[in-house]
Design a protein around this motif. Structure first.
Motif, short mmCIF file in Angstrom:
data_model
loop_
_atom_site.label_atom_id
_atom_site.label_comp_id
_atom_site.label_asym_id
_atom_site.label_seq_id
_atom_site.Cartn_x
_atom_site.Cartn_y
_atom_site.Cartn_z
N VAL A 137 0.81 -1.24 -0.06
CA VAL A 137 -0.04 0.01 0.01
C VAL A 137 0.77 1.15 0.08
O VAL A 137 0.47 2.27 -0.82
CB VAL A 137 -0.94 -0.04 1.27
CG1 VAL A 137 -1.61 1.19 1.12
CG2 VAL A 137 -1.77 -1.32 1.30
N PHE A 138 1.97 1.30 0.80
CA PHE A 138 2.91 2.26 0.84
C PHE A 138 3.33 2.61 -0.60
O PHE A 138 3.29 3.64 -1.02
CB PHE A 138 4.33 2.17 1.78
CG PHE A 138 3.81 2.49 3.18
CD1 PHE A 138 3.59 3.68 3.43
CD2 PHE A 138 4.05 1.45 3.95
CE1 PHE A 138 3.48 4.07 4.76
CE2 PHE A 138 4.10 1.56 5.42
CZ PHE A 138 3.69 3.16 5.91
N ARG A 139 3.76 1.69 -1.57
CA ARG A 139 4.25 1.83 -2.78
C ARG A 139 3.20 2.31 -3.64
O ARG A 139 3.51 3.12 -4.53
CB ARG A 139 4.90 0.44 -3.29
CG ARG A 139 5.80 0.25 -4.67
CD ARG A 139 6.44 -0.74 -4.74
NE ARG A 139 5.71 -1.99 -4.67
CZ ARG A 139 5.78 -2.94 -3.76
NH1 ARG A 139 6.26 -2.66 -2.58
NH2 ARG A 139 4.73 -3.96 -3.77
N VAL A 140 1.97 1.85 -3.79
CA VAL A 140 0.95 2.19 -4.69
C VAL A 140 0.46 3.70 -4.42
O VAL A 140 0.50 4.47 -5.20
CB VAL A 140 -0.35 1.37 -4.29
CG1 VAL A 140 -1.45 1.96 -5.25
CG2 VAL A 140 -0.01 -0.09 -4.76
N LEU A 141 0.33 4.07 -2.98
CA LEU A 141 0.13 5.36 -2.66
C LEU A 141 1.15 6.47 -3.00
O LEU A 141 1.06 7.63 -3.58
CB LEU A 141 -0.14 5.64 -1.33
CG LEU A 141 -1.20 4.97 -0.79
CD1 LEU A 141 -1.81 5.06 0.76
CD2 LEU A 141 -2.60 5.25 -1.63
N ALA A 142 2.39 6.11 -2.64
CA ALA A 142 3.56 6.96 -2.99
C ALA A 142 3.84 7.20 -4.34
O ALA A 142 3.99 8.40 -4.78
CB ALA A 142 5.06 6.14 -2.41
N ARG A 143 3.49 6.19 -5.40
CA ARG A 143 3.89 6.23 -6.73
C ARG A 143 2.56 6.97 -7.48
O ARG A 143 2.70 8.06 -8.27
CB ARG A 143 3.87 4.88 -7.57
CG ARG A 143 5.17 4.46 -7.20
CD ARG A 143 5.17 2.73 -7.72
NE ARG A 143 6.77 2.24 -7.60
CZ ARG A 143 7.10 1.11 -7.82
NH1 ARG A 143 6.03 0.24 -8.19
NH2 ARG A 143 8.37 0.58 -7.64
N TYR A 144 1.31 6.66 -7.11
CA TYR A 144 0.01 7.23 -7.58
C TYR A 144 0.15 8.88 -7.35
O TYR A 144 -0.33 9.37 -8.13
CB TYR A 144 -0.94 6.55 -7.16
CG TYR A 144 -2.29 7.07 -8.32
CD1 TYR A 144 -2.53 6.63 -9.28
CD2 TYR A 144 -3.11 7.95 -7.43
CE1 TYR A 144 -3.73 7.05 -9.95
CE2 TYR A 144 -4.52 8.32 -7.97
CZ TYR A 144 -4.63 7.98 -9.28
OH TYR A 144 -5.75 8.48 -10.08
N PHE A 145 0.32 9.08 -6.03
CA PHE A 145 0.20 10.47 -5.68
C PHE A 145 1.58 11.22 -5.41
O PHE A 145 1.80 12.37 -5.30
CB PHE A 145 -0.54 10.67 -4.18
CG PHE A 145 -1.89 10.07 -4.24
CD1 PHE A 145 -2.94 10.88 -4.61
CD2 PHE A 145 -2.24 8.78 -3.94
CE1 PHE A 145 -4.23 10.37 -4.62
CE2 PHE A 145 -3.54 8.46 -3.90
CZ PHE A 145 -4.42 9.19 -4.17
N GLY A 146 2.60 10.59 -5.92
CA GLY A 146 3.98 11.15 -5.92
C GLY A 146 4.45 11.85 -4.72
O GLY A 146 5.08 12.82 -4.72
N ILE A 147 4.26 10.91 -3.61
CA ILE A 147 4.62 11.36 -2.08
C ILE A 147 5.95 10.93 -1.95
O ILE A 147 6.55 9.91 -2.38
CB ILE A 147 3.66 10.57 -1.21
CG1 ILE A 147 2.13 10.74 -1.49
CG2 ILE A 147 4.03 11.21 0.07
CD1 ILE A 147 1.27 10.10 -0.84
N GLN A 148 6.74 12.28 -1.66
CA GLN A 148 8.20 11.96 -1.48
C GLN A 148 8.60 11.74 0.13
O GLN A 148 9.84 11.48 0.30
CB GLN A 148 8.80 13.28 -1.90
CG GLN A 148 8.78 13.42 -3.05
CD GLN A 148 9.49 12.95 -4.00
OE1 GLN A 148 10.56 12.21 -3.69
NE2 GLN A 148 9.18 12.61 -5.35
#
Length: 347
Positions: A137-148
């Motif tokens: 879930v961390f990976r999906v959210l980080a990539r989809y929303f561009g979270i740094q």
């Protein structure tokens, strides 16, 4: 809701047929969640099936002896989790009359269950409105929303949990949690994600900014501590000398062999190691190096040398927590993976 509906639609077509997905029994879901925190699904599934076969109910688990639980857990690492599971099962029997709780708050009271596990068990067993945030879930959210924000820093963890809660599909939280976790495991993989065929690729910030391989961000881990174990293999009358490890160090309550830990690695039979061995096994004893193995733990790097001891004299009373066992009994004792690897390859 496009994000959520897309994930649910993808999940309906691509989800794996996993044994713990055919039940809402919180005990069975708890088993799967704790085991899968240790390893991948393909490796964890055989462990799950062995545990469920040996302990079909939480009562069976609570009544089991610790050695049998540790033996089944052998190879997964983090043996404290297996001991916590045993304590949890006993707690369910004592505090909940043998009925495994499904409430998020009640689950948090159980030994070894933190916010992630409590969210997963309550969501999958009772449809609780709790976001389940694992590595996928961390990976999906980080990539989809561009979270740094780093996913292993307190500020980043809080940010991701807030976002995950906002995105939770309220009509069926358990199904949505399964969907986004499965999407991260199969589609938005850590390596070689299927971006070209991803149903979310149109709005994925990481894909647009060519940063898929850079997200999620993780702070570097602390350097591992190096330790050097020198094991002594004593075999006599078809029996072998083993040591029961106690609390206060790694591999608590598991079995290995008599050992001298040194500050540095030895290339072979250094004089001071020989002197230490003679003091333990007698002046007529001799050592021969059988093999050297390396074993990586989360925070430690173990280099182990295994010496066969000949012409030894042992006063068992002088060996703390040691005993003689047959090779058959040795196979039945719970062992660290390092020791099990040595036994399988060299004994």
């Amino acid at each position: 809701m496009d994000f959520q509906h897309t994930l649910l639609s993808w999940y309906k077509t691509h989800k794996r047929d996993l044994p713990w997905r055919h039940t809402n029994n919180p005990y069975i879901i708890w088993l799967s969640e704790i085991i899968l925190q240790q390893t991948r699904v393909d490796q964890g599934t055989p462990y799950f099936l062995k545990f469920l076969d040996a302990f079909p109910t939480v009562t069976d688990f609570a009544k089991a002896d610790e050695a049998s639980i540790l033996k089944l857990w052998q190879g997964l690492g983090y043996y404290s989790r297996a001991r916590n599971m045993h304590a949890t099962a006993k707690q369910v029997i004592g505090d909940y009359n043998g009925v495994f709780p499904t409430s998020y708050q009640e689950l948090l009271k159980l030994r070894g269950i933190g916010p992630y596990s409590a969210a997963a068990i309550s969501s999958f067993s009772a449809g609780a409105k709790q976001a389940v945030v694992d590595g996928n879930v961390f990976r999906v959210l980080a990539r989809y929303f561009g979270i740094q924000s780093p996913i292993n820093a307190p500020k980043g963890i809080k940010e991701f949990n807030v976002l995950a809660a906002e995105l939770l599909f309220m009509p069926d939280p358990g199904l949505y949690n399964q969907a986004i976790m499965e999407f991260g495991a199969l589609q938005c993989k850590a390596k070689k994600p299927g971006c070209s065929i991803c149903p979310l690729n149109v709005d994925c910030v990481a894909l647009k900014t060519d940063s898929v391989g850079k997200l999620p961000v993780k702070l570097p881990k602390a350097a591992k501590k190096s330790r050097y174990f020198n094991y002594f293999i004593c075999i006599k009358n078809n029996q072998i000398l083993v040591r029961h490890r106690l609390a206060g160090d790694i591999w608590q309550h598991l079995f290995d062999f008599p050992c001298i830990e040194t500050k540095d690695a030895y290339d072979g039979l250094q004089p001071d190691l020989m002197d230490a061995a003679v003091a333990v096994f007698g002046v007529d004893s001799s050592l021969s190096l059988k093999t050297s193995l390396r074993h990586i733990l989360t925070h430690q790097l173990i280099t182990a040398k295994f010496f066969l001891v000949d012409d030894f004299f042992i006063e068992l009373s002088k060996f703390d927590n040691c005993k003689w066992v047959s090779l058959q009994e040795l196979d039945e004792l719970p062992q660290p993976k390092l020791i099990n690897n040595f036994i399988e390859k060299f004994l």
